[in-house]
Scaffold this active site. Structure first.
Site, PDB file in Angstrom:
ATOM      1  N   HIS A  68       0.737  -1.286   0.871  1.00 18.86           N
ATOM      2  CA  HIS A  68      -0.080   0.316   0.090  1.00 18.86           C
ATOM      3  C   HIS A  68       0.903   0.961   0.202  1.00 18.86           C
ATOM      4  O   HIS A  68       2.319   1.075   0.143  1.00 18.86           O
ATOM      5  CB  HIS A  68      -1.154  -0.051   1.508  1.00 18.86           C
ATOM      6  CG  HIS A  68      -0.288   0.335   2.411  1.00 18.86           C
ATOM      7  ND1 HIS A  68       0.278   1.344   3.215  1.00 18.86           N
ATOM      8  CD2 HIS A  68       0.314  -1.094   3.232  1.00 18.86           C
ATOM      9  CE1 HIS A  68       1.033   1.020   4.449  1.00 18.86           C
ATOM     10  NE2 HIS A  68       1.293  -0.525   4.270  1.00 18.86           N
ATOM     11  N   GLU A  96      -2.677  -6.723   7.968  1.00 19.16           N
ATOM     12  CA  GLU A  96      -1.143  -6.757   8.008  1.00 19.16           C
ATOM     13  C   GLU A  96      -0.965  -7.683   9.822  1.00 19.16           C
ATOM     14  O   GLU A  96      -1.840  -8.063  10.186  1.00 19.16           O
ATOM     15  CB  GLU A  96      -0.808  -5.505   8.394  1.00 19.16           C
ATOM     16  CG  GLU A  96       1.059  -5.048   8.945  1.00 19.16           C
ATOM     17  CD  GLU A  96       2.111  -5.593   8.181  1.00 19.16           C
ATOM     18  OE1 GLU A  96       1.808  -6.852   7.993  1.00 19.16           O
ATOM     19  OE2 GLU A  96       2.375  -4.837   7.777  1.00 19.16           O
TER      20      GLU A  96
END
Length: 220
Positions: free
Chosen positions: A20, A93
């Site tokens: 990202h 994550e």
């Protein structure tokens, strides 16, 4: 019933693992983990720039972590290609436990032993993340046709560890893979024996440090 994977021609599928864009917590060196931190303005610009390059690979499928910083990164590519985004919660994550929201300095000062072992109290181990993310990648690849090109938008530690699982690297070698910069990607290609090869790593990198939840000796 025959296994549809048996008829697949090997050596054609490609997997692009895309980290990202930048967030304010990246800049502040805060451990993000599963906290849902959005992209900042720079992150949105990075996503649009990277998407323009990745669109040239002619991806056929787009998968993302549901956390906003990854989902909005994926949306930049979806807007260019028209591909629908599928989401998989197993691509989020690493769970950072009590470290989430703390800066690197705060983690070192408050949890010196855990920092040295890079094990957040109350969080996931590296092996747990590798298995979770790697299994999600394998699951997605099973659904990919022989000439499919899959882009996965996710997170720095999650992608490095999931990639290590997919490549069947022994755990003691995982740290040899460096971190991913914001909005950079790695390319995994299928081999003729059905295994996977790392073709590119941290591609699209600009001359800037890696800001990540990954180990401090693989990222600054």
């Amino acid at each position: 019933m025959s296994d549809p994977r048996a008829a697949r021609e090997p050596g054609r599928r490609r997997l692009v693992l895309w980290r990202h864009g930048q967030t304010t917590w990246n800049v502040e060196h805060r451990f993000q983990g599963k906290t849902d931190v959005p992209l900042d303005e720079t992150g949105h610009r990075q996503a649009r720039r990277a998407a323009a390059l990745l669109a040239g690979l002619q991806p056929t499928a787009l998968l993302s972590s549901p956390l906003r910083r990854a989902a909005d990164t994926a949306k930049a590519l979806a807007d260019l290609t028209g591909l629908p985004i599928r989401y998989d919660k197993d691509l989020i994550e690493r769970d950072g436990g009590v470290w989430e929201g703390l800066t690197g300095r705060e983690i070192r000062e408050r949890y010196p032993a855990e920092h040295a072992a890079w094990q957040p109290p109350g969080g996931e181990t590296s092996a747990q993340v590798a298995k979770r993310v790697g299994t999600a990648l394998e699951r997605a690849l099973d659904d990919l046709p022989p000439d499919g090109q899959l882009v996965v938008a996710s997170h720095g530690a999650a992608l490095r560890l999931g990639m290590s699982h997919l490549l069947r690297l022994p755990e003691e070698t995982w740290e040899r893979l460096g971190g991913l910069s914001n909005c950079s990607w790695s390319v995994i290609t299928e081999m003729r024996d059905g295994g996977w090869r790392l073709a590119e790593h941290n591609a699209g990198t600009l001359p800037e440090p890696v800001l990540s939840d990954d180990r401090p000796d693989t990222a600054t």
